[in-house]
Scaffold this active site. Sequence first.
Site, mmCIF file in Angstrom:
data_model
loop_
_atom_site.group_PDB
_atom_site.id
_atom_site.type_symbol
_atom_site.label_atom_id
_atom_site.label_comp_id
_atom_site.label_asym_id
_atom_site.label_seq_id
_atom_site.Cartn_x
_atom_site.Cartn_y
_atom_site.Cartn_z
ATOM 1 N N ASP A 45 -0.654 6.600 7.184
ATOM 2 C CA ASP A 45 -0.005 5.475 7.854
ATOM 3 C C ASP A 45 1.475 5.753 8.103
ATOM 4 O O ASP A 45 2.161 4.951 8.735
ATOM 5 C CB ASP A 45 -0.209 4.165 7.087
ATOM 6 C CG ASP A 45 0.343 4.169 5.676
ATOM 7 O OD1 ASP A 45 0.924 5.195 5.251
ATOM 8 O OD2 ASP A 45 0.191 3.149 4.981
ATOM 9 N N SER A 46 1.943 6.932 7.667
ATOM 10 C CA SER A 46 3.280 7.395 8.047
ATOM 11 C C SER A 46 3.404 7.554 9.549
ATOM 12 O O SER A 46 4.507 7.651 10.084
ATOM 13 C CB SER A 46 3.588 8.737 7.360
ATOM 14 O OG SER A 46 2.519 9.658 7.532
ATOM 15 N N ASP A 84 -6.164 6.977 5.998
ATOM 16 C CA ASP A 84 -5.304 6.111 5.189
ATOM 17 C C ASP A 84 -5.621 4.643 5.476
ATOM 18 O O ASP A 84 -5.733 4.242 6.639
ATOM 19 C CB ASP A 84 -3.839 6.392 5.547
ATOM 20 C CG ASP A 84 -2.926 6.387 4.341
ATOM 21 O OD1 ASP A 84 -3.381 6.008 3.252
ATOM 22 O OD2 ASP A 84 -1.755 6.783 4.489
ATOM 23 N N LYS A 112 -8.010 6.647 1.574
ATOM 24 C CA LYS A 112 -6.946 6.580 0.568
ATOM 25 C C LYS A 112 -6.349 5.188 0.558
ATOM 26 O O LYS A 112 -6.149 4.579 1.622
ATOM 27 C CB LYS A 112 -5.842 7.606 0.868
ATOM 28 C CG LYS A 112 -4.696 7.574 -0.146
ATOM 29 C CD LYS A 112 -3.704 8.716 0.077
ATOM 30 C CE LYS A 112 -2.810 8.485 1.278
ATOM 31 N NZ LYS A 112 -1.891 7.323 1.082
ATOM 32 N N GLU A 114 -3.324 2.615 -1.736
ATOM 33 C CA GLU A 114 -2.167 2.656 -2.630
ATOM 34 C C GLU A 114 -2.320 1.675 -3.787
ATOM 35 O O GLU A 114 -2.817 0.562 -3.617
ATOM 36 C CB GLU A 114 -0.889 2.300 -1.851
ATOM 37 C CG GLU A 114 -0.497 3.319 -0.803
ATOM 38 C CD GLU A 114 0.823 2.980 -0.122
ATOM 39 O OE1 GLU A 114 1.176 3.678 0.839
ATOM 40 O OE2 GLU A 114 1.512 2.034 -0.557
ATOM 41 N N GLU A 181 3.430 10.110 -5.564
ATOM 42 C CA GLU A 181 4.600 10.155 -4.683
ATOM 43 C C GLU A 181 5.872 9.766 -5.430
ATOM 44 O O GLU A 181 5.929 8.730 -6.094
ATOM 45 C CB GLU A 181 4.420 9.235 -3.474
ATOM 46 C CG GLU A 181 5.611 9.250 -2.526
ATOM 47 C CD GLU A 181 5.337 8.689 -1.157
ATOM 48 O OE1 GLU A 181 6.271 8.691 -0.329
ATOM 49 O OE2 GLU A 181 4.214 8.243 -0.904
#
Length: 256
Positions: A45-46, A84, A112, A114, A181
């Site tokens: 999602d970057s 993501d 993935k 978070e 991270e």
Amino acid sequence: MNSVQKADAIRALKSQRPISMLTAYDYPTGRLLDEAGVDVILVGDSLGMVMLGFPDTTHVTLDMMVHHTAAVARGVKNSLIIGDMPIHSYDTPEQAVASARQLVEAGADVVKLEGGINQVDKVRAIVAAGIPVIGHHGMLPQRVLEEGGYKKKGKTAKESDAILEGALALQEAGCFAIVLESVVPELAKKITHTLEIPTIGIGCKGKDQEQTCDGEVAVITDVVGSYPWFVPPFATQRADVAGEISRAVRGYINSI
């Protein structure tokens, strides 16, 4: 290999050799990374920042992630593809499964998400649906607005214990690997040695670039130098694509 077998193959690399992971957001990049032999391609999602011009990842939607995941998947034959899960696409276990299925239908092998202990029920639900999950713990970009910026994690004993506890919970819930991270090197190393599943670090290296995790993930624009307006302090730029584009365009303009 099917998706579960691909995830198992990555898990089996722990303590065998370093795991390579890079982000990709489109067909040509995905194809180039795959042909170069990268182990894992993350459709992160970057992309909200380096592809779409948003200030952070909180503006990214599931539709955006599906669109870019499909583009990358068209160019990849061998690498494991991670889709993501963007913010608010996994607020409940039921929503998490539905969102994960959309990303898999678009071409992702695994997904993935978070967070630590608070995400265990979602991880279990997705894994029960037959979709492998990679965790993401430490600094969480989707919480940047809540936390007021990007901050190194694990500086206090309390925070360090909570991150380790979360990583163990993600492993127990069924994650085949975890991205760490911006975790202090000592904690990253401790988590790596404690877990039975691989850790993939970003911003976790020690002094003299000592590797503290089982693998490394980097944003492709940082590696090739195609986004010159911001490069994280922990990133290593290995090319100057932005400079080459500017040079080529000036040459084109001058040739007309």
